[in-house]
Design an enzyme around this catalytic site. Structure first.
Site, mmCIF file in Angstrom:
data_model
loop_
_atom_site.group_PDB
_atom_site.id
_atom_site.type_symbol
_atom_site.label_atom_id
_atom_site.label_comp_id
_atom_site.label_asym_id
_atom_site.label_seq_id
_atom_site.Cartn_x
_atom_site.Cartn_y
_atom_site.Cartn_z
ATOM 1 N N VAL A 1 5.538 -0.540 2.589
ATOM 2 C CA VAL A 1 4.470 -0.835 3.541
ATOM 3 C C VAL A 1 3.441 -1.743 2.881
ATOM 4 O O VAL A 1 3.070 -1.535 1.723
ATOM 5 C CB VAL A 1 3.779 0.464 4.019
ATOM 6 C CG1 VAL A 1 2.744 0.153 5.095
ATOM 7 C CG2 VAL A 1 4.793 1.469 4.537
ATOM 8 N N ILE B 1 0.803 -1.234 0.000
ATOM 9 C CA ILE B 1 0.000 0.000 0.000
ATOM 10 C C ILE B 1 0.830 1.275 0.000
ATOM 11 O O ILE B 1 0.279 2.367 -0.122
ATOM 12 C CB ILE B 1 -0.979 0.057 1.204
ATOM 13 C CG1 ILE B 1 -0.227 -0.136 2.532
ATOM 14 C CG2 ILE B 1 -2.115 -0.923 1.040
ATOM 15 C CD1 ILE B 1 -1.058 0.195 3.761
ATOM 16 N N GLY C 1 11.558 2.594 3.170
ATOM 17 C CA GLY C 1 10.950 1.293 3.394
ATOM 18 C C GLY C 1 9.653 1.182 2.625
ATOM 19 O O GLY C 1 9.160 2.169 2.085
ATOM 20 N N ASP D 1 8.859 16.470 11.614
ATOM 21 C CA ASP D 1 8.419 16.266 10.230
ATOM 22 C C ASP D 1 6.895 16.180 10.130
ATOM 23 O O ASP D 1 6.350 15.334 9.424
ATOM 24 C CB ASP D 1 9.072 15.012 9.646
ATOM 25 C CG ASP D 1 9.233 15.092 8.130
ATOM 26 O OD1 ASP D 1 9.147 16.208 7.567
ATOM 27 O OD2 ASP D 1 9.459 14.044 7.497
ATOM 28 N N GLY E 1 7.665 4.335 2.090
ATOM 29 C CA GLY E 1 8.123 5.391 2.987
ATOM 30 C C GLY E 1 9.442 5.958 2.503
ATOM 31 O O GLY E 1 9.896 5.672 1.391
ATOM 32 N N SER E 2 10.094 6.761 3.350
ATOM 33 C CA SER E 2 11.349 7.390 2.959
ATOM 34 C C SER E 2 12.430 6.347 2.703
ATOM 35 O O SER E 2 13.293 6.533 1.864
ATOM 36 C CB SER E 2 11.798 8.388 4.034
ATOM 37 O OG SER E 2 11.684 7.811 5.317
#
Length: 414
Positions: A37, A29, A35, A146, A32-33
């Site tokens: 998911v 789905i 990784g 962030d 990430g920066s």
């Protein structure tokens, strides 16, 4: 054979460490920066989670291991209704895994890109929910650094949850952070100032500035300052000096006054605590207990009939990924078999050393097991009672980049 037993969930020894085999992979789905998911289901309890997985070798090569460890150390000590909470962390030869709350409502960036119109009432509730989360982080001495639409996920009812702690830091007492961290368009003036002239540092108010920028963007569809990742820092600081923020004449005076307080350039004068924000007249009628209990319904509820994310993530995992997750079991078995033969191709010595350090220092976590041990049921976890405070003390700003220095004193590239 044995087909009539297939409907029964497998039983795992409760003392056994949770691992990859305990989960069924359903679909990818997101990315990430550093990784990817996917949605997973725990085989024994049938509970659904999001699982973030990060390839160890890639993390080492990109010098990102410290960020994974930082995120793990911080998240294991937290649990709050408006955070994305960590449930399990574990590793295998290839990857590091983090299993967290599954939130299927998508992130606010996705909804902005879908041209969703967020009403003042909706944004007002978001501000209150996020204020409770920021106050909680402050209590644990954490600056997120962030806060932005990309890092705010919606649950199926439309409530907000903060995610992505990989550049968060911990400060104690009067200490201040001093490193340049964040996403430029959402970073507070004092963060840039520290970088330019080594000023006094910054603290919790930077997250409240980011909240103000995010709220403005949700209401208007664009940000108050024309800042991008490539904008030079001296140009940004000059922008803060000479440009005035334009507030829409259609917004109510109370909302404008609140945004002004969040976007105050002087951190000492900025709204930057729950007490501060509760004192704002615009929020005088807010029932904060009801906010905390998610009893107030958001004005925007994500579409339950669709997955609120980019569908290309699933295609990427199936077609482009060289080591897809659904083939992991076969791949690892093959690798282990090859390791015992002459065909094995040894990694270079330094990379092997780094991988071994990651294996030894990785933080295994199981919230379910922890709750059983402590008999706390669904109560909030006390970080210090189980060493979380000790773990977080390693993450003081300025020290949090040294998790692997005792073995990795140079760049880990293969």
């Amino acid at each position: 054979m044995g087909g009539n037993h297939s409907h029964k969930p497998p039983v795992f020894d409760e003392n056994e460490e949770v691992n990859f085999d305990h989960f069924q992979i359903l679909r990818a789905i997101g990315k990430g920066s550093f990784g990817k998911v996917c949605i997973v289901q725990k085989r024994d309890t049938k509970k659904m989670y999001a699982m973030k997985y990060m390839n160890k070798q890639k993390c080492i090569e990109r010098d990102e291991v410290r960020n994974v460890f930082r995120e793990l150390q911080i998240m294991q000590g937290l649990e709050h209704p408006f955070l994305v909470n960590l449930w399990y962390s574990f590793q295998d030869e290839e990857d590091m895994f983090m299993v967290v709350d599954l939130l299927l409502g998508g992130d606010l960036r996705y909804h902005l890109q879908q041209n969703v119109h967020f009403t003042e009432g909706t944004v007002k509730l978001y501000i209150c929910e996020l204020a409770l989360a920021l106050e909680y982080l402050q209590r644990y001495h954490i600056i997120h650094r962030d806060i932005k639409p990309d890092n705010i996920l919606l649950d199926e009812h439309g409530h907000v949850h903060i995610t992505d702690f990989n550049i968060a830091t911990v400060v104690k007492g009067a200490e201040r952070a001093s490193s340049m961290a964040g996403t430029k368009p959402y970073m507070a003036p004092e963060v840039f100032q520290v970088y330019m002239d080594g000023g006094p540092g910054y603290s919790y108010p930077v997250d409240w500035w980011s909240l103000g920028i995010t709220a403005y963007e949700l209401l208007r569809g664009w940000r108050p300052y024309e800042i991008h990742s490539a904008t030079p820092i001296d140009e940004i600081l000059n922008m803060f000096k000479v440009e005035r923020v334009h507030y829409s004449s259609t917004w109510c005076k109370g909302m404008v006054a609140l945004l002004r307080k969040l976007l105050t350039k002087d951190p000492e004068s900025r709204v930057s605590s729950l007490h501060d924000i509760q004192s704002v007249p615009y929020l005088a009628d807010m029932n904060w207990d009801a906010v905390f209990e998610k009893a107030l319904m958001p004005g925007f509820v994500p579409n339950k009939g669709r997955l609120n994310c980019d569908p290309t993530f699933e295609l990427e995992e199936m077609i482009l990924e060289s080591k897809p997750l659904h083939k992991k079991k076969k791949r690892l078995a093959k690798n282990r078999s090859r390791d015992g033969t002459k065909d094995s191709c040894p990694l270079n010595g330094h990379l092997q050393q780094c991988l071994e350090t990651v294996r030894k220092e990785f933080i295994v976590f199981n919230r379910e097991k922890l709750r059983r041990q402590q008999g706390q049921g669904s109560q909030l976890l006390d970080t210090d009672s189980r060493g979380g405070g000790q773990a977080q003390s390693k993450l003081q700003d300025g020290c949090n980049n040294n998790l692997l220095t005792h073995t990795c004193t140079r760049g880990c590239s293969s």
